[in-house]
Structures are given as C-alpha cells and as structure tokens.
Design a protein around this motif. Sequence first.
Motif, PDB file in Angstrom:
ATOM      1  N   VAL A  70      40.245  26.074 -56.328  1.00  0.00           N
ATOM      2  CA  VAL A  70      40.319  24.637 -56.690  1.00  0.00           C
ATOM      3  C   VAL A  70      41.258  24.114 -55.900  1.00  0.00           C
ATOM      4  O   VAL A  70      41.106  22.725 -55.208  1.00  0.00           O
ATOM      5  N   GLN A  71      42.369  24.731 -55.655  1.00  0.00           N
ATOM      6  CA  GLN A  71      43.569  23.828 -55.048  1.00  0.00           C
ATOM      7  C   GLN A  71      43.057  23.692 -53.403  1.00  0.00           C
ATOM      8  O   GLN A  71      43.311  22.554 -52.939  1.00  0.00           O
ATOM      9  N   ASN A  72      42.724  24.834 -52.876  1.00  0.00           N
ATOM     10  CA  ASN A  72      42.324  24.679 -51.526  1.00  0.00           C
ATOM     11  C   ASN A  72      41.164  23.592 -51.245  1.00  0.00           C
ATOM     12  O   ASN A  72      41.242  22.874 -50.229  1.00  0.00           O
ATOM     13  N   ARG A  73      40.236  23.547 -51.906  1.00  0.00           N
ATOM     14  CA  ARG A  73      38.970  22.704 -51.844  1.00  0.00           C
ATOM     15  C   ARG A  73      39.547  21.396 -52.107  1.00  0.00           C
ATOM     16  O   ARG A  73      39.344  20.266 -51.522  1.00  0.00           O
ATOM     17  N   SER A  74      40.417  21.048 -53.020  1.00  0.00           N
ATOM     18  CA  SER A  74      40.935  19.724 -53.332  1.00  0.00           C
ATOM     19  C   SER A  74      41.639  19.508 -52.305  1.00  0.00           C
ATOM     20  O   SER A  74      41.689  18.156 -51.628  1.00  0.00           O
ATOM     21  N   HIS A  75      42.764  20.238 -51.606  1.00  0.00           N
ATOM     22  CA  HIS A  75      43.478  20.120 -50.470  1.00  0.00           C
ATOM     23  C   HIS A  75      42.671  19.481 -49.147  1.00  0.00           C
ATOM     24  O   HIS A  75      43.008  18.716 -48.813  1.00  0.00           O
ATOM     25  N   VAL A  76      41.616  20.416 -49.027  1.00  0.00           N
ATOM     26  CA  VAL A  76      40.866  20.241 -47.719  1.00  0.00           C
ATOM     27  C   VAL A  76      40.176  18.776 -47.869  1.00  0.00           C
ATOM     28  O   VAL A  76      40.047  18.013 -47.164  1.00  0.00           O
ATOM     29  N   PHE A  77      39.377  18.623 -48.936  1.00  0.00           N
ATOM     30  CA  PHE A  77      38.130  17.689 -49.106  1.00  0.00           C
ATOM     31  C   PHE A  77      39.089  16.488 -49.481  1.00  0.00           C
ATOM     32  O   PHE A  77      38.828  15.447 -48.891  1.00  0.00           O
ATOM     33  N   LEU A  78      39.741  16.532 -50.305  1.00  0.00           N
ATOM     34  CA  LEU A  78      40.443  15.229 -50.956  1.00  0.00           C
ATOM     35  C   LEU A  78      41.628  14.773 -50.075  1.00  0.00           C
ATOM     36  O   LEU A  78      41.877  13.465 -50.084  1.00  0.00           O
ATOM     37  N   GLN A  79      42.471  15.642 -49.754  1.00  0.00           N
ATOM     38  CA  GLN A  79      43.702  15.046 -49.150  1.00  0.00           C
ATOM     39  C   GLN A  79      43.658  15.311 -47.664  1.00  0.00           C
ATOM     40  O   GLN A  79      43.956  14.373 -46.849  1.00  0.00           O
ATOM     41  N   HIS A  80      43.510  16.259 -46.930  1.00  0.00           N
ATOM     42  CA  HIS A  80      43.298  16.549 -45.528  1.00  0.00           C
ATOM     43  C   HIS A  80      42.530  15.808 -45.041  1.00  0.00           C
ATOM     44  O   HIS A  80      42.495  15.161 -43.990  1.00  0.00           O
ATOM     45  N   MET A  81      41.147  15.681 -45.378  1.00  0.00           N
ATOM     46  CA  MET A  81      40.083  14.949 -44.899  1.00  0.00           C
ATOM     47  C   MET A  81      39.633  13.782 -45.551  1.00  0.00           C
ATOM     48  O   MET A  81      39.152  12.810 -44.880  1.00  0.00           O
ATOM     49  N   ASP A  82      40.584  13.362 -46.389  1.00  0.00           N
ATOM     50  CA  ASP A  82      40.409  12.055 -47.155  1.00  0.00           C
ATOM     51  C   ASP A  82      38.816  11.593 -47.398  1.00  0.00           C
ATOM     52  O   ASP A  82      38.599  10.590 -47.007  1.00  0.00           O
ATOM     53  N   VAL A  83      38.144  12.560 -47.941  1.00  0.00           N
ATOM     54  CA  VAL A  83      36.885  12.359 -48.205  1.00  0.00           C
ATOM     55  C   VAL A  83      36.750  11.489 -49.454  1.00  0.00           C
ATOM     56  O   VAL A  83      37.206  11.857 -50.528  1.00  0.00           O
ATOM     57  N   GLU A  84      35.819  10.581 -49.382  1.00  0.00           N
ATOM     58  CA  GLU A  84      35.696   9.641 -50.351  1.00  0.00           C
ATOM     59  C   GLU A  84      34.044   9.602 -50.988  1.00  0.00           C
ATOM     60  O   GLU A  84      33.764   9.368 -52.048  1.00  0.00           O
ATOM     61  N   SER A  85      33.225  10.087 -50.013  1.00  0.00           N
ATOM     62  CA  SER A  85      31.811  10.545 -50.722  1.00  0.00           C
ATOM     63  C   SER A  85      31.250  11.492 -50.165  1.00  0.00           C
ATOM     64  O   SER A  85      31.888  12.471 -49.333  1.00  0.00           O
ATOM     65  N   PHE A  86      30.280  12.114 -50.759  1.00  0.00           N
ATOM     66  CA  PHE A  86      29.648  13.184 -50.444  1.00  0.00           C
ATOM     67  C   PHE A  86      28.144  13.260 -50.744  1.00  0.00           C
ATOM     68  O   PHE A  86      27.459  12.720 -51.910  1.00  0.00           O
ATOM     69  N   GLN A  87      27.329  13.751 -49.855  1.00  0.00           N
ATOM     70  CA  GLN A  87      25.886  13.403 -49.709  1.00  0.00           C
ATOM     71  C   GLN A  87      25.360  14.863 -49.617  1.00  0.00           C
ATOM     72  O   GLN A  87      26.040  15.789 -48.577  1.00  0.00           O
ATOM     73  N   TYR A  88      24.388  15.259 -50.065  1.00  0.00           N
ATOM     74  CA  TYR A  88      23.548  16.649 -49.638  1.00  0.00           C
ATOM     75  C   TYR A  88      22.262  16.476 -50.037  1.00  0.00           C
ATOM     76  O   TYR A  88      21.766  15.773 -50.638  1.00  0.00           O
ATOM     77  N   ASP A  89      21.461  17.422 -49.329  1.00  0.00           N
ATOM     78  CA  ASP A  89      19.988  17.418 -49.538  1.00  0.00           C
ATOM     79  C   ASP A  89      19.768  18.813 -49.731  1.00  0.00           C
ATOM     80  O   ASP A  89      20.007  19.663 -48.871  1.00  0.00           O
ATOM     81  N   VAL A  90      18.929  19.391 -50.670  1.00  0.00           N
ATOM     82  CA  VAL A  90      18.457  20.758 -50.565  1.00  0.00           C
ATOM     83  C   VAL A  90      16.977  20.754 -50.499  1.00  0.00           C
ATOM     84  O   VAL A  90      16.289  20.165 -50.924  1.00  0.00           O
ATOM     85  N   GLY A  91      16.776  21.402 -49.336  1.00  0.00           N
ATOM     86  CA  GLY A  91      15.498  21.582 -48.918  1.00  0.00           C
ATOM     87  C   GLY A  91      14.804  22.850 -49.545  1.00  0.00           C
ATOM     88  O   GLY A  91      15.253  23.402 -50.412  1.00  0.00           O
ATOM     89  N   ARG A  92      13.759  23.033 -48.892  1.00  0.00           N
ATOM     90  CA  ARG A  92      12.911  24.207 -49.147  1.00  0.00           C
ATOM     91  C   ARG A  92      13.615  25.477 -48.888  1.00  0.00           C
ATOM     92  O   ARG A  92      14.340  25.639 -48.089  1.00  0.00           O
ATOM     93  N   ILE A  93      13.471  26.638 -49.962  1.00  0.00           N
ATOM     94  CA  ILE A  93      14.088  27.783 -49.787  1.00  0.00           C
ATOM     95  C   ILE A  93      13.498  28.546 -48.618  1.00  0.00           C
ATOM     96  O   ILE A  93      12.297  28.943 -48.605  1.00  0.00           O
TER      97      ILE A  93
END
Length: 96
Positions: A70-93
């Motif tokens: 949790v701490q690493n993900r939070s640091h990388v995405f929210l603090q280090h990379m300053d991510v404000e949005s997140f988009q994804y698409d799940v295709g076929r398996i």
Amino acid sequence: MRQSEIPIGVLAAVLMVLAVGSCIIFLFPSGSKSVVEDFYEYESQAEFGKSWELLSSEMKQRFPNRADYVQNRSHVFLQHMDVESFQYDVGRILRK
C-alpha cells in the motif's frame, strides 16, 4: 440378459455434475476477468489494500507485506508520478 455394471444412481449423479459444471462455465462470466476488473478499479480509486487482497499467491510472495504494498503503490502513483486519473480496459482473455 446382462445387467449394467454401473448403477443408474451413479450415472445420474455424474451426469448432474457435468450439467451443473457446464452451466457454471458457459452461463457465468469468467472469474479471472472479474478479478482483473476489480483489481484495476481498486487501483484507480487508490484502494491499494483491497487490490493487494486480489493478488495471486505468486504475487504475494513478491509483495508479502500488505502495508508495504500500500505504501509503495501510494508513493509511486500518488506522490512520485503525481497521478490524478487512471484509465484501463480489460480485453478478451488470452490463453496459452
């Protein structure tokens, strides 16, 4: 006349198990796709503790401590990379 070696009750039980299994496989969506969608939904909402719960046992060997994940993900995405949005698409398996 020779009787069947397989009792009718056993045969009926086997057929019932096959029918139920077929219904589960063909009528319900893929479990793995649902897990992937849940994982990325949690990640997009910065709910990293919930996404850690969905990691496979192999991934939990790589990230054995939930709090560290949790701490690493939070640091990388929210603090280090300053991510404000997140988009994804799940295709076929894809299967190997």
